[in-house]
Design an enzyme around this catalytic site. Structure first.
Site, PDB file in Angstrom:
ATOM      1  N   LYS A   1       7.432  -2.799   2.495  1.00  0.00           N
ATOM      2  CA  LYS A   1       8.831  -2.559   2.851  1.00  0.00           C
ATOM      3  C   LYS A   1       9.000  -2.172   4.319  1.00  0.00           C
ATOM      4  O   LYS A   1       9.947  -2.609   4.977  1.00  0.00           O
ATOM      5  CB  LYS A   1       9.435  -1.493   1.939  1.00  0.00           C
ATOM      6  CG  LYS A   1       9.513  -1.991   0.495  1.00  0.00           C
ATOM      7  CD  LYS A   1      10.207  -1.044  -0.422  1.00  0.00           C
ATOM      8  CE  LYS A   1       9.968  -1.422  -1.881  1.00  0.00           C
ATOM      9  NZ  LYS A   1      10.400  -2.782  -2.218  1.00  0.00           N
TER      10      LYS A   1
ATOM     11  N   ASP B   1      13.471 -17.247  -3.434  1.00  0.00           N
ATOM     12  CA  ASP B   1      12.608 -16.077  -3.630  1.00  0.00           C
ATOM     13  C   ASP B   1      13.355 -14.851  -3.100  1.00  0.00           C
ATOM     14  O   ASP B   1      13.598 -14.754  -1.895  1.00  0.00           O
ATOM     15  CB  ASP B   1      11.292 -16.302  -2.866  1.00  0.00           C
ATOM     16  CG  ASP B   1      10.313 -15.140  -3.006  1.00  0.00           C
ATOM     17  OD1 ASP B   1      10.662 -14.148  -3.664  1.00  0.00           O
ATOM     18  OD2 ASP B   1       9.208 -15.242  -2.441  1.00  0.00           O
TER      19      ASP B   1
ATOM     20  N   ASP C   1      14.931  -5.559   2.082  1.00  0.00           N
ATOM     21  CA  ASP C   1      14.305  -5.171   3.359  1.00  0.00           C
ATOM     22  C   ASP C   1      15.010  -5.840   4.531  1.00  0.00           C
ATOM     23  O   ASP C   1      15.208  -5.223   5.588  1.00  0.00           O
ATOM     24  CB  ASP C   1      12.823  -5.554   3.359  1.00  0.00           C
ATOM     25  CG  ASP C   1      12.053  -4.794   2.297  1.00  0.00           C
ATOM     26  OD1 ASP C   1      12.467  -3.671   1.959  1.00  0.00           O
ATOM     27  OD2 ASP C   1      11.046  -5.332   1.789  1.00  0.00           O
TER      28      ASP C   1
HETATM   29  O1  RIB Z   1      10.547  -5.195  -0.864  1.00  0.00           O
HETATM   30  C1  RIB Z   1       9.587  -6.202  -1.011  1.00  0.00           C
HETATM   31  C2  RIB Z   1       8.236  -5.641  -0.741  1.00  0.00           C
HETATM   32  O2  RIB Z   1       7.930  -4.688  -1.732  1.00  0.00           O
HETATM   33  C3  RIB Z   1       7.114  -6.650  -0.805  1.00  0.00           C
HETATM   34  O3  RIB Z   1       6.866  -7.277   0.423  1.00  0.00           O
HETATM   35  C4  RIB Z   1       5.957  -5.824  -1.325  1.00  0.00           C
HETATM   36  O4  RIB Z   1       4.919  -5.678  -0.419  1.00  0.00           O
HETATM   37  C5  RIB Z   1       6.552  -4.495  -1.739  1.00  0.00           C
HETATM   38  O5  RIB Z   1       6.295  -3.541  -0.798  1.00  0.00           O
END
Ligand code: RIB
EC number: 2.7.1.15
Length: 296
Positions: free
Chosen positions: A40, A238, A244
């Site tokens: 994240k 996806d 994020d």
């Molecule tokens: O929010 C998505 C992320 O959550 C992924 O990239 C994974 O690594 C987890 O941390």
């Protein structure tokens, strides 16, 4: 150009695509496998950097091939990794199953759990240099608390994306400038699983933005009026990393004011789901502007 300091996790995502999610106890043949940069913290750092922010990241990778690859990748994305420590042991990983645009994620924190308050103290200058500090909960809570203390000491706005969600101490919640949970994380974070989220949002004008997947985001303005920023319609491939992307974009655009920052973050989050991998679909500033112009 906004200077964003991200304090957070760095993972290698081990991604299996499948026509449906396996049931408990079931063995199912998958359709494909790939490794993608994730975590994240790293995802939010890359999202902000692609949108033109000047980004520094504080975190930990392990002394293994994943750690080396992830550091090199982040540097190529323009993220300042001087505050990323290489520690003994494995780099964090996430085992992810993607099916029909949705995902299920299991994280093994590895090196991320070696991020200490002392590490952040040693990087205090990065807090002084930042316009905005952004953190999440894939690192130890002690490190999140110290990030909040350092942001407060240097009078920097602190964005906390409470993911993955745990009930948070009131003293930490008080220190946060803007909380950005999704609809599930919101009630967990406040330890009020059965509460009415609209009422709780209205009690926190300007302090909380709740994302709601493809429905967009909700937040309260002064005097408690609820605002809904609708989501943008896209073809989802996806959804990993959509939240994020939203958070990285929100930090990058925060100086434009909350409403405009949320509108742009929503658009960035929508674009991010159109390609595989947490970071695969994160837009550049030019891509985001073209998308918004098209939707105007
Ligand atoms: O929010 C998505 C992320 O959550 C992924 O990239 C994974 O690594 C987890 O941390």
């Amino acid at each position: 150009m906004t200077r964003v300091l991200v304090v957070g996790s760095i993972n290698m995502d081990l991604v299996v695509t499948a026509r449906r999610m396996p049931k408990l106890g079931e063995t199912l043949l998958g359709d494909g496998f790939a490794t993608h940069p994730g975590g994240k913290g790293a995802n939010q750092a890359v999202a902000a950097a692609r949108l033109g922010a000047e980004v520094a990241l504080l975190g930990c990778v392990g002394d293994d091939a994943f750690g080396r690859d992830l550091r090199a990748h982040l540097e190529r994305e323009g993220v300042d990794c001087r505050g990323v420590a290489t520690v003994p042991g494995p780099t964090g990983i996430a085992a992810i199953t993607v099916s029909g645009g949705d995902n299920a994620i299991l994280v093994v924190p590895g090196a991320n759990h070696q991020l200490t308050p002392a590490h952040l103290d040693a990087a205090e200058q990065a807090f002084i240099d930042a316009d905005v500090v952004l953190t999440q909960l894939e690192i130890p809570l002690a490190a999140v608390r110290r990030a909040a203390e350092l942001a407060a000491r240097h009078k920097k706005p602190l964005l906390l994306n409470p993911a993955p969600a745990v009930p948070l101490p009131e003293e930490l919640l008080q220190r946060v400038t803007l909380l950005t949970p999704n609809e599930h994380e919101f009630l967990t974070m406040l330890a009020q699983p059965d509460a009415d989220w609209r009422a709780l949002l209205a009690e926190r004008p300007g302090k909380l933005v709740m994302t709601h997947g493809k429905h967009g985001a909700y937040f309260a303005l002064a005097r408690g009026q609820l605002r809904h920023q609708p989501g943008f319609e896209v073809q989802a491939v996806d959804s990993t990393g959509a939240g994020d992307t939203f958070n990285g974009a929100l930090a990058a655009f925060l100086p434009l004011g909350l409403e405009e920052a949320v509108r742009r973050a929503n658009a960035a989050g929508a674009l991010s789901v159109t390609r595989p991998g947490a970071q695969g679909g994160m837009p550049t500033l030019a891509e985001l502007e073209a998308f918004l112009e098209n939707k105007a």
